[in-house]
Design a protein around this motif. Structure first.
Motif, PDB file in Angstrom:
ATOM      1  N   ASP A  13       0.804  -1.227   0.000  1.00 20.11           N
ATOM      2  CA  ASP A  13       0.000   0.000   0.000  1.00 20.11           C
ATOM      3  C   ASP A  13       0.836   1.276   0.000  1.00 20.11           C
ATOM      4  OD1 ASP A  13      -2.227  -1.663   0.096  1.00 20.11           O
ATOM      5  OD2 ASP A  13      -2.226  -1.668   2.281  1.00 20.11           O
ATOM      6  N   LYS A  16       1.887   1.973  -5.093  1.00 25.06           N
ATOM      7  CA  LYS A  16       2.446   1.372  -6.307  1.00 25.06           C
ATOM      8  C   LYS A  16       1.553   1.597  -7.522  1.00 25.06           C
ATOM      9  CE  LYS A  16       2.414  -2.591  -4.252  1.00 25.06           C
ATOM     10  NZ  LYS A  16       2.088  -2.190  -2.871  1.00 25.06           N
ATOM     11  N   ASN A  38      -5.341 -10.204  -3.586  1.00 23.46           N
ATOM     12  CA  ASN A  38      -5.045  -9.624  -2.266  1.00 23.46           C
ATOM     13  C   ASN A  38      -4.535  -8.183  -2.437  1.00 23.46           C
ATOM     14  OD1 ASN A  38      -2.720 -10.631  -3.522  1.00 23.46           O
ATOM     15  ND2 ASN A  38      -1.747 -11.320  -1.633  1.00 23.46           N
ATOM     16  N   GLY A  40      -4.479  -4.367  -3.729  1.00 24.54           N
ATOM     17  CA  GLY A  40      -5.460  -3.322  -4.041  1.00 24.54           C
ATOM     18  C   GLY A  40      -4.673  -2.094  -4.433  1.00 24.54           C
ATOM     19  N   HIS A  41      -4.650  -1.791  -5.713  1.00 25.15           N
ATOM     20  CA  HIS A  41      -3.859  -0.671  -6.224  1.00 25.15           C
ATOM     21  C   HIS A  41      -4.804   0.430  -6.688  1.00 25.15           C
ATOM     22  CE1 HIS A  41      -0.224  -3.543  -7.124  1.00 25.15           C
ATOM     23  NE2 HIS A  41      -0.613  -3.565  -5.866  1.00 25.15           N
ATOM     24  N   THR A 129      -5.860 -11.439   3.808  1.00 26.81           N
ATOM     25  CA  THR A 129      -6.971 -10.752   3.154  1.00 26.81           C
ATOM     26  C   THR A 129      -8.121 -11.735   2.874  1.00 26.81           C
ATOM     27  OG1 THR A 129      -6.041 -11.204   0.967  1.00 26.81           O
ATOM     28  CG2 THR A 129      -5.402  -9.129   2.007  1.00 26.81           C
ATOM     29  N   GLN A 224       2.086  -6.181  -3.168  1.00 24.36           N
ATOM     30  CA  GLN A 224       2.583  -6.260  -1.791  1.00 24.36           C
ATOM     31  C   GLN A 224       3.880  -5.453  -1.640  1.00 24.36           C
ATOM     32  OE1 GLN A 224       1.448  -9.629  -3.234  1.00 24.36           O
ATOM     33  NE2 GLN A 224      -0.456  -8.674  -2.666  1.00 24.36           N
ATOM     34  N   THR A 239       2.969 -12.594   2.844  1.00 24.98           N
ATOM     35  CA  THR A 239       2.113 -13.207   1.848  1.00 24.98           C
ATOM     36  C   THR A 239       2.845 -14.430   1.297  1.00 24.98           C
ATOM     37  OG1 THR A 239       0.669 -12.784  -0.038  1.00 24.98           O
ATOM     38  CG2 THR A 239       2.880 -11.774  -0.117  1.00 24.98           C
ATOM     39  N   ARG A 307      -9.941  -2.811   6.179  1.00 22.88           N
ATOM     40  CA  ARG A 307      -9.427  -2.808   7.563  1.00 22.88           C
ATOM     41  C   ARG A 307      -8.596  -1.555   7.813  1.00 22.88           C
ATOM     42  NH1 ARG A 307      -6.146  -8.369   7.745  1.00 22.88           N
ATOM     43  NH2 ARG A 307      -5.772  -7.784   5.592  1.00 22.88           N
TER      44      ARG A 307
HETATM   45  P1  IMO Z   1      -0.853  -4.225  -2.159  1.00 18.38           P
HETATM   46  O1  IMO Z   1      -0.403  -4.813  -3.486  1.00 18.38           O
HETATM   47  C1  IMO Z   1      -0.985  -4.608   2.164  1.00 18.38           C
HETATM   48  C2  IMO Z   1      -1.002  -8.687   3.793  1.00 18.38           C
HETATM   49  C3  IMO Z   1      -2.256  -9.106   4.538  1.00 18.38           C
HETATM   50  C4  IMO Z   1      -1.646 -10.066   5.541  1.00 18.38           C
HETATM   51  C5  IMO Z   1      -0.560 -10.762   4.726  1.00 18.38           C
HETATM   52  C6  IMO Z   1      -0.968 -12.090   4.137  1.00 18.38           C
HETATM   53  O2  IMO Z   1      -2.143  -3.492  -2.249  1.00 18.38           O
HETATM   54  O3  IMO Z   1       0.228  -3.470  -1.524  1.00 18.38           O
HETATM   55  P2  IMO Z   1      -2.551 -12.751   2.120  1.00 18.38           P
HETATM   56  O4  IMO Z   1      -3.994 -12.439   1.862  1.00 18.38           O
HETATM   57  O5  IMO Z   1      -1.629 -12.259   1.080  1.00 18.38           O
HETATM   58  O6  IMO Z   1      -2.330 -14.204   2.421  1.00 18.38           O
HETATM   59  O7  IMO Z   1      -2.220 -11.972   3.493  1.00 18.38           O
HETATM   60  O8  IMO Z   1      -0.226  -9.868   3.689  1.00 18.38           O
HETATM   61  N1  IMO Z   1      -1.238  -8.178   2.428  1.00 18.38           N
HETATM   62  C7  IMO Z   1      -1.188  -6.884   2.079  1.00 18.38           C
HETATM   63  N2  IMO Z   1      -1.013  -5.773   2.836  1.00 18.38           N
HETATM   64  N3  IMO Z   1      -1.085  -4.490   0.835  1.00 18.38           N
HETATM   65  C8  IMO Z   1      -1.238  -5.592   0.056  1.00 18.38           C
HETATM   66  O9  IMO Z   1      -1.206  -5.544  -1.285  1.00 18.38           O
HETATM   67  C9  IMO Z   1      -1.331  -6.861   0.683  1.00 18.38           C
HETATM   68  N4  IMO Z   1      -1.498  -8.114   0.240  1.00 18.38           N
HETATM   69  C10 IMO Z   1      -1.420  -8.906   1.314  1.00 18.38           C
HETATM   70  O10 IMO Z   1      -2.868  -8.008   5.153  1.00 18.38           O
HETATM   71  O11 IMO Z   1      -1.012  -9.361   6.568  1.00 18.38           O
END
Ligand code: IMO
Ligand code: GDP
Ligand code: MG
Length: 428
Positions: A13, A16, A38, A40-41, A129, A224, A239, A307
């Motif tokens: 987050d 990106k 998972n 969200g851009h 997520t 991520q 993740t 969240r």
């Molecule tokens: P972007 O690309 C922030 C976090 C989840 C959790 C951990 C594992 O938007 O930056 P998962 O569902 O992947 O098995 O969850 O990773 N998580 C993210 N946190 N931004 C994301 O994506 C995330 N994708 C997964 O909150 O802690």
């Protein structure tokens, strides 16, 4: 050969999506190489905010071809909804001429999602997520997964989905005392989805290699962030994919020599969603200040799950780890505008662990959790900076904050972002 890689340098987050959208104006191809929905851009275009989950953030640039690489895990149901959303909200056509899906990408099935949700609510979860990411990659690694190429034959694909639902139903009943999924309905839905998506399938590695051979520019968009990487993040609070540089080669099928630029995207402070250690985490009034109340679209609430994000001061130990390990040649620093009006900003320049000073990011999450931040205080600025487009016009304290980050990380801040809109950034 020329690949620009864009990676999240923190816990996700970082912004990106909007930086990819900006850099995509110089790219011929934009490609996702890891993660799934998972991610969200968010991209702000005028009054509209579009949240992309699986579709690459080059989709709003008409000249860009968008690839979903083999390293991605794909949820056909959510992808179809996303394609529809993009068409409805932004009036952009998403068709096989503009989007290609790797035949080798693995499919996220309803059973993966049900298991993810069941494990999270049974306790012992890490705050995922609940998109089934971990379970889809588990099947990939254990060589039992379904690949996107299977959608070429929708009927057979439906049968395979049905068999998966039946297997998962047994586990849901035995281990979690949960109700079964409707195998027939799921199979029919996924066979229909395959019919709709099969035209998007391609060998995306060959497409990327041909593009490179023709001198075209590829922008690889990470999902991520470095500290959520399965190998280099705060395991097990991570993740299930490689959000770091290696993920580009394995997740797209391109050679490392092609990469000539690695941009790390970092927020001017820290945020994290889900469990796991975060050394500079704040509680109380300053946390509320950094998070926002949710009134602005950019306030710190998850794009995928809604969240509230955990927030804290900028963590240089973590950021330097990200820069060094991934060879980030530059940083895009986002959300500087959010810091306006805070009198004193803090930067963690080292960790204290049992009385010892650490200058590197520990591999053991329990050690990270036991670390205290060693802060350096930097004077803040009161001015609203959202309309500034020239670096020299930024308040001197904003420039000093950026310079200090450059010194401490040993890399250049090439983009300073002062708002979510397309033009609210200073490119140096
Ligand atoms: P972007 O690309 C922030 C976090 C989840 C959790 C951990 C594992 O938007 O930056 P998962 O569902 O992947 O098995 O969850 O990773 N998580 C993210 N946190 N931004 C994301 O994506 C995330 N994708 C997964 O909150 O802690
Ligand atoms: P991503 O997952 O890395 O693409 O980031 P997200 O989209 O999940 O979260 C970043 C949020 O910050 C989004 O709401 C963006 O619109 C917003 N954003 C990005 N850059 C800036 C910035 O410089 N200032 C402000 N105020 N918001 C920004
Ligand atoms: Mg996000």
């Amino acid at each position: 050969m020329a690949i620009t890689v864009l990676l999240g340098a923190q816990w996700g987050d970082e912004g990106k999506g909007r930086i990819t959208d900006a850099l995509a104006s110089d790219a011929d191809v934009v490609a996702r190489f890891n993660g799934g929905d998972n991610a969200g851009h968010s991209i702000t275009i005028g009054s509209k905010v579009v949240r992309l989950h699986s579709v690459p953030s080059g989709i709003f640039r008409a000249e860009c071809l968008n690839l979903i690489g083999n390293g991605v895990v794909l949820n056909p149901r959510s992808l179809l909804k996303e394609i529809d959303d993009i068409q409805q909200k932004a009036g952009v056509s998403v068709n096989p001429g503009r989007l290609k899906i790797s035949e080798a990408a693995h499919i996220i099935l309803p059973g993966h999602i049900a298991l993810d949700a069941a494990r999270e609510s049974a306790g012992g979860g890490i705050g995922t997520t609940q998109r089934g990411i971990g379970f889809a990659y588990m099947d990939k690694a254990s060589r039992t997964g379904l690949r996107a190429g299977g959608m070429r034959d929708p009927e057979r694909f439906g049968d395979a989905v049905q068999a998966h639902v039946n297997q998962v139903n047994a586990i849901l009943a035995r281990d979690y005392q949960r109700q079964p999924l409707d195998a027939d309905a799921v199979a029919a839905e996924y066979a229909a989805a395959a019919q709709q998506l099969k035209g998007f399938l391609a060998n995306t590695s060959v497409i990327a290699l041909n593009a490179l051979a023709q001198g075209k520019r590829i922008l690889a968009e990470g999902a991520q962030g470095v500290l959520l990487d399965i190998d280099h993040g705060t395991y097990p609070f991570v993740t299930s994919s490689n959000a770091t540089i290696g993920g580009v080669m394995t997740g797209l099928g391109v050679p490392p020599q092609g990469i000539d630029r690695v941009v790390g995207v970092a927020k001017a402070f820290s945020t994290r969603v889900g469990g796991g250690p975060m050394v500079t985490e704040l509680q109380g009034e300053m946390a509320l200040r950094l998070r926002g109340t949710g009134q602005n679209p950019w306030d710190e609430y998850g794009s995928t799950t809604g969240r509230p994000r955990r927030v804290g001061w900028l963590d240089i130990v973590a950021l330097r780890h990200a820069v060094q390990m991934n060879g980030m040649s530059e940083l895009a620093l986002t959300k500087l505008d959010v810091l306006s009006g805070i009198e004193v900003l803090r930067i963690a320049v080292a960790y204290a662990y049992r009385g010892e000073r650490l200058d590197y990011f520990p591999q053991d999450s329990e050690v990270v959790a036991a670390c205290e931040p060693v802060y350096e205080d930097v004077a803040g600025w009161s001015e609203n900076i959202t309309d500034i487009r020239q670096f020299n016009e930024l308040p001197s304290n904003t420039r000093a904050y950026i310079s200090r980050i450059e010194e401490l990380t040993g890399t250049r801040v090439s983009i300073a972002s002062v708002g979510p809109e397309r033009d609210q950034m200073i490119v140096r």
